[in-house]
Structure formats: C-alpha cells, structure tokens
Design an enzyme around this catalytic site. Sequence first.
Site, PDB file in Angstrom:
ATOM      1  N   ASP A  11       0.841  -1.192   0.000  1.00 38.51           N
ATOM      2  CA  ASP A  11       0.000   0.000   0.000  1.00 38.51           C
ATOM      3  C   ASP A  11       0.875   1.240   0.000  1.00 38.51           C
ATOM      4  OD1 ASP A  11      -2.392   1.375  -0.134  1.00 38.51           O
ATOM      5  OD2 ASP A  11      -2.864   1.183   1.991  1.00 38.51           O
ATOM      6  N   GLY A  12       0.316   2.301  -0.528  1.00 37.41           N
ATOM      7  CA  GLY A  12       0.948   3.612  -0.504  1.00 37.41           C
ATOM      8  C   GLY A  12       0.006   4.593   0.158  1.00 37.41           C
ATOM      9  N   GLU A  49       2.368   3.920  -4.183  1.00 38.28           N
ATOM     10  CA  GLU A  49       1.798   2.601  -4.482  1.00 38.28           C
ATOM     11  C   GLU A  49       2.796   1.758  -5.294  1.00 38.28           C
ATOM     12  OE1 GLU A  49      -0.959   1.336  -3.299  1.00 38.28           O
ATOM     13  OE2 GLU A  49      -2.319   2.995  -2.866  1.00 38.28           O
ATOM     14  N   ASP A  71      -4.508  -2.425  -3.290  1.00 38.84           N
ATOM     15  CA  ASP A  71      -5.775  -1.714  -3.464  1.00 38.84           C
ATOM     16  C   ASP A  71      -5.658  -0.627  -4.527  1.00 38.84           C
ATOM     17  OD1 ASP A  71      -4.369   0.319  -2.191  1.00 38.84           O
ATOM     18  OD2 ASP A  71      -5.590   0.301  -0.383  1.00 38.84           O
ATOM     19  N   HIS A 125      -9.395  -0.312   2.784  1.00 33.03           N
ATOM     20  CA  HIS A 125     -10.132   0.085   3.990  1.00 33.03           C
ATOM     21  C   HIS A 125     -11.444  -0.679   4.130  1.00 33.03           C
ATOM     22  CE1 HIS A 125      -7.123   3.209   4.132  1.00 33.03           C
ATOM     23  NE2 HIS A 125      -7.463   3.554   2.901  1.00 33.03           N
ATOM     24  N   ASP A 135      -1.478  -0.681   4.919  1.00 28.52           N
ATOM     25  CA  ASP A 135      -1.834   0.725   5.095  1.00 28.52           C
ATOM     26  C   ASP A 135      -1.171   1.293   6.354  1.00 28.52           C
ATOM     27  OD1 ASP A 135      -3.554   3.126   4.445  1.00 28.52           O
ATOM     28  OD2 ASP A 135      -4.324   2.648   6.435  1.00 28.52           O
TER      29      ASP A 135
END
Length: 145
Positions: A11-12, A49, A71, A125, A135
Amino acid sequence: MLKKKVQIYTDGACRGNPGVGGWGASLSYNGTHKEIYGGEQETTNNRMELTAVIEALKVLKEPSDLTINSDSKYVLSGINEWMPNWKKRNWKTAGRKPVKNVDLWQQLDAQIQPHKIKWVWVKGHSGNPGNERADELANMGIDAL
C-alpha cells in the site's frame, strides 16, 4: 524445483497529493513474515503505491511464485493493461506522451521478470487484514520522516 510461494500486501499513502508520502509492504512465506516501509517528503500517492511493490520485490532473494495484493487500480491496470503497450511504444502513452512515473514503471518491470505473479485487487479500507496492515506500514513510513 518448486518456487517459494509468497503472499505480499502493498500500500501507498500520501498526506496531500502531492505531499509527504509513505509506502508499506507485508510479505509472508511458510509462516515467516517480513514487514517493510519507507517514505518521501514530496511525492504522490501513485508513486508510493508503485514503490511499495518495487521494494517488496527487492526483498526476495530468488525467483518465487507470488500473490501480490494491492488496493491500487493504478498499479494493477498499469501491470495488466497498459505496460505491454507502453513498452512497445518506448514508454509512451497512446497519445504519444511520456508515461508518468516511467522511472518506477521501468524498475517494476525489471523486478517482476524472474517471478510468477498473480495480481489481486483488494478493496482498500474494507477490513482485509493484509491490506489494513500494509496501510498501517505506509503511514508508519510517513511518520518516520
């Protein structure tokens, strides 16, 4: 010989876009876990990302059978749809403009070569433990700056 099966979540994150950003990745293999993260002062969410995936791949010491969970539709569309044509056009878009973040796309292209990769989109999320941890790691990357 069978390749190692590695599960990766990436994740970024960015506070401001552009702004201060972080990336995180969680890797699991045969009951062993490794977590990595980092950040940059002035960047974009898309760059973070991409960086998360690149840095996760750099950790691997041998060709592996990977499942990369992200994501980021930007990363997944880039890998699965856009990159083959960008490469054919010498890293230009269909409109003949330079590809944004080409430095990272080229690094990613080099890093994926030795591996067999299944790319999986995960809704961000949404309570997926691997994605939630990635995250958290990305935000730790920002906080560590």
